[in-house]
Design a protein around this motif. Structure first.
Motif, mmCIF file in Angstrom:
data_model
loop_
_atom_site.group_PDB
_atom_site.id
_atom_site.type_symbol
_atom_site.label_atom_id
_atom_site.label_comp_id
_atom_site.label_asym_id
_atom_site.label_seq_id
_atom_site.Cartn_x
_atom_site.Cartn_y
_atom_site.Cartn_z
ATOM 1 N N ILE A 35 0.864 -1.188 0.000
ATOM 2 C CA ILE A 35 0.000 0.000 0.000
ATOM 3 C C ILE A 35 0.897 1.233 0.000
ATOM 4 N N VAL A 36 0.744 2.068 -1.011
ATOM 5 C CA VAL A 36 1.530 3.301 -1.117
ATOM 6 C C VAL A 36 0.622 4.467 -0.759
ATOM 7 N N THR A 37 0.994 5.215 0.284
ATOM 8 C CA THR A 37 0.173 6.328 0.744
ATOM 9 C C THR A 37 1.090 7.409 1.294
ATOM 10 N N ASP A 38 0.528 8.341 2.078
ATOM 11 C CA ASP A 38 1.379 9.353 2.722
ATOM 12 C C ASP A 38 1.138 9.348 4.224
ATOM 13 N N GLY A 39 2.037 10.014 4.943
ATOM 14 C CA GLY A 39 1.997 9.992 6.400
ATOM 15 C C GLY A 39 0.724 10.566 6.990
ATOM 16 N N LYS A 43 -1.722 8.570 9.457
ATOM 17 C CA LYS A 43 -1.931 9.029 10.843
ATOM 18 C C LYS A 43 -3.405 9.297 11.136
ATOM 19 N N MET A 44 -4.133 9.811 10.113
ATOM 20 C CA MET A 44 -5.572 10.096 10.276
ATOM 21 C C MET A 44 -6.391 8.821 10.476
ATOM 22 N N GLY A 45 -5.823 7.683 10.153
ATOM 23 C CA GLY A 45 -6.561 6.423 10.271
ATOM 24 C C GLY A 45 -7.321 6.040 9.014
ATOM 25 N N ALA A 46 -7.196 6.860 7.944
ATOM 26 C CA ALA A 46 -7.927 6.570 6.701
ATOM 27 C C ALA A 46 -7.489 5.242 6.092
ATOM 28 N N VAL A 47 -6.187 4.943 6.189
ATOM 29 C CA VAL A 47 -5.652 3.713 5.605
ATOM 30 C C VAL A 47 -6.201 2.481 6.325
ATOM 31 N N ASN A 48 -6.583 2.664 7.611
ATOM 32 C CA ASN A 48 -7.122 1.539 8.388
ATOM 33 C C ASN A 48 -8.392 0.961 7.775
ATOM 34 N N LYS A 49 -9.206 1.846 7.146
ATOM 35 C CA LYS A 49 -10.428 1.358 6.485
ATOM 36 C C LYS A 49 -10.073 0.315 5.437
ATOM 37 N N LEU A 50 -9.006 0.591 4.712
ATOM 38 C CA LEU A 50 -8.557 -0.314 3.658
ATOM 39 C C LEU A 50 -7.947 -1.591 4.233
ATOM 40 N N THR A 51 -7.026 -1.432 5.195
ATOM 41 C CA THR A 51 -6.336 -2.618 5.730
ATOM 42 C C THR A 51 -7.305 -3.553 6.464
ATOM 43 N N THR A 52 -8.322 -2.987 7.107
ATOM 44 C CA THR A 52 -9.340 -3.820 7.777
ATOM 45 C C THR A 52 -10.077 -4.688 6.762
ATOM 46 N N LEU A 53 -10.485 -4.073 5.650
ATOM 47 C CA LEU A 53 -11.177 -4.819 4.592
ATOM 48 C C LEU A 53 -10.264 -5.872 3.958
ATOM 49 N N ALA A 57 -10.536 -10.046 3.854
ATOM 50 C CA ALA A 57 -10.433 -10.786 2.584
ATOM 51 C C ALA A 57 -9.189 -11.683 2.548
ATOM 52 N N GLN A 58 -8.459 -11.698 3.665
ATOM 53 C CA GLN A 58 -7.228 -12.504 3.802
ATOM 54 C C GLN A 58 -6.169 -12.138 2.743
ATOM 55 N N VAL A 59 -6.053 -10.826 2.511
ATOM 56 C CA VAL A 59 -4.984 -10.295 1.654
ATOM 57 C C VAL A 59 -4.010 -9.560 2.579
ATOM 58 N N ALA A 60 -2.775 -10.031 2.638
ATOM 59 C CA ALA A 60 -1.766 -9.388 3.494
ATOM 60 C C ALA A 60 -1.344 -8.051 2.877
ATOM 61 N N ALA A 61 -0.885 -7.138 3.727
ATOM 62 C CA ALA A 61 -0.484 -5.828 3.216
ATOM 63 C C ALA A 61 0.656 -5.244 4.030
ATOM 64 N N VAL A 62 1.533 -4.518 3.346
ATOM 65 C CA VAL A 62 2.594 -3.751 3.998
ATOM 66 C C VAL A 62 2.451 -2.314 3.506
ATOM 67 N N VAL A 63 2.650 -1.358 4.419
ATOM 68 C CA VAL A 63 2.371 0.052 4.103
ATOM 69 C C VAL A 63 3.654 0.856 3.920
ATOM 70 N N TYR A 64 3.737 1.558 2.795
ATOM 71 C CA TYR A 64 4.783 2.575 2.599
ATOM 72 C C TYR A 64 4.079 3.929 2.644
ATOM 73 N N ASP A 65 4.396 4.744 3.660
ATOM 74 C CA ASP A 65 3.629 5.982 3.866
ATOM 75 C C ASP A 65 4.501 7.251 3.847
ATOM 76 N N GLU A 66 5.652 7.163 3.167
ATOM 77 C CA GLU A 66 6.553 8.325 3.174
ATOM 78 C C GLU A 66 6.509 9.140 1.881
ATOM 79 N N GLU A 177 -16.948 8.797 -0.108
ATOM 80 C CA GLU A 177 -16.901 8.740 1.365
ATOM 81 C C GLU A 177 -15.470 8.936 1.876
ATOM 82 N N LEU A 178 -14.485 8.570 1.046
ATOM 83 C CA LEU A 178 -13.079 8.768 1.424
ATOM 84 C C LEU A 178 -12.641 10.218 1.247
ATOM 85 N N MET A 179 -13.476 11.022 0.569
ATOM 86 C CA MET A 179 -13.121 12.414 0.258
ATOM 87 C C MET A 179 -13.749 13.407 1.235
#
Length: 382
Positions: A35-39, A43-53, A57-66, A177-179
């Motif tokens: 997952i490529v995003t920004d800090g 920090k806002m927790g927006a990425v958590n919505k995605l990682t929870t889903l 779905a049993q899809v592993a994920a690693v986050v790059y947020d820089e 809803e993400l906006m």
């Protein structure tokens, strides 16, 4: 002359479509996503919505947020190293244009190798990139659905334009809803970026009936919805309309390309590290004033889409009235009046103009400018 039309094969739109996106990722059989995003988004927790889903779905994920606001070569390299370390089989970008562009660079290098600067230009790569799913959180850049990837080369102080069919995401996701609750200044800048995309594509020498239809509808919807989206960030209808508008603007410029607004804005962003949408908004009326010399009829159509009653006006008068409408919209959403406010200096015009003339975005501008004419546009915008 033949024309190609590029767009992701699946484009998910509307409130709640993030869940559909994760089902699509699962259906492709992907096991591990970078997952490529920004800090800020992380920090806002927006990425958590995605990682929870994804967890469900049993899809592993690693986050790059820089990812930086103007993503750099270093961002691409760092993200790629993380992808290789964890053996990711797909990339998910989550955010606005910056994470999408960074993710495109990472996914392209994952399969093609080399360095990102090797791919500057048009269709340089040979292999499709690692599958990319682009989840949008702002209504503006349309990078979630384009073949454009802009990466800053900090050593050269320039933005590299990589225009390549192989950086087109396989899925684009626009869930309004993400906006919601995004800052007014970000909403304004990204919305004016979308307006710039639509107008530049409409006056481009590579425009087609398909891109024209997309561009004009986008202009109409931005004119009708941007003020409300800026003033009331939780208005879901305005956010949804802006998501559709920026997507259509993307359809237009992804296929008709752009012009000198972007060619110059890329230099300002690379040189001063300025926000792209704001640079576009400031430059837009000045570049179109220049283009009015050769494209007044096209700019008359733009004026009508901006809500101007052009009855009884010549094309030249209508074009001017349209530019006034663009300036008024910029003012209403609190865009700075000139480049001077952004710290741009007259002493740098020479190098900015020289680099702007090399930018691929300028090649489809309706009138090709001299070095001095680009300096003139910068001076007018100061």
């Amino acid at each position: 002359m033949s024309n190609a039309f590029y767009i992701p094969s699946l484009n998910l739109m509307g409130a709640g479509c993030l869940a559909d996106a994760v089902k699509t990722i699962e259906s492709h059989g992907f096991q591990k996503a970078l997952i490529v995003t920004d800090g800020v988004l992380n920090k806002m927790g927006a990425v958590n919505k995605l990682t929870t889903l994804l967890d469900e779905a049993q899809v592993a994920a690693v986050v790059y947020d820089e990812t930086k606001p103007n993503p750099t070569i270093e961002n691409v390299n760092d993200g790629l190293a993380l992808l290789k370390e964890h053996g990711c089989d797909c990339v998910i970008s989550f955010g606005g244009g910056s994470p999408h562009d960074c993710a495109k660079g990472i996914a392209l290098l994952a399969t093609n190798g080399g360095e990102i600067k090797d791919y500057e230009g048009v269709d340089v790569s040979i292999k499709p990139q690692l599958p990319l799913i682009a989840i949008n959180t702002t209504a503006g850049t349309a990078s979630e659905m384009t073949r454009f990837c802009i990466i800053t080369d900090e050593a050269r102080h320039i933005k590299m334009a990589i225009v390549d069919k192989n950086v087109t995401p396989i899925v684009s996701v626009n869930d309004p809803e993400l906006m919601l609750a995004k800052p007014a200044s970000l909403t304004a800048a990204t919305g004016m970026d979308a307006l710039t995309h639509a107008i530049e594509a409409f006056v481009s020498i590579a425009a087609t009936p398909v891109t024209d239809a997309s561009a004009i509808k986008a202009i109409e919807m931005i004119q009708a919805n941007l003020r409300e989206a800026v003033a009331n960030g939780d208005n879901l209808e305005a956010r949804d309309n802006m998501a559709y508008a920026q997507f259509m603007a993307g359809m237009a410029f992804n296929n008709a390309s752009l012009g000198y607004v972007h060619a110059i804005a890329h230099q300002l962003g690379g040189f001063y590290d300025l926000p792209h949408g704001v640079c576009n908004a400031v430059l837009l009326p000045h570049v179109q004033q220049y283009n009015a010399q050769v494209a007044p009829a096209r700019l008359t159509d733009v004026a009508r889409a901006m809500g101007v009653d052009t009855t009884g006006m010549s094309d030249e008068q209508a074009a001017d009235a349209g530019l006034d409408a663009i300036r008024q919209l910029s003012k209403d959403v609190s865009i700075p009046a000139g480049l001077e406010e952004l710290g741009v200096k007259r002493d740098d015009f020479d190098v900015l103009a020289a680099n702007a003339l090399k930018d691929a975005c300028g090649f489809t501008n309706p009138k090709q400018a001299t070095h001095d004419e680009i300096i003139g546009i910068l001076a007018a915008a100061l």
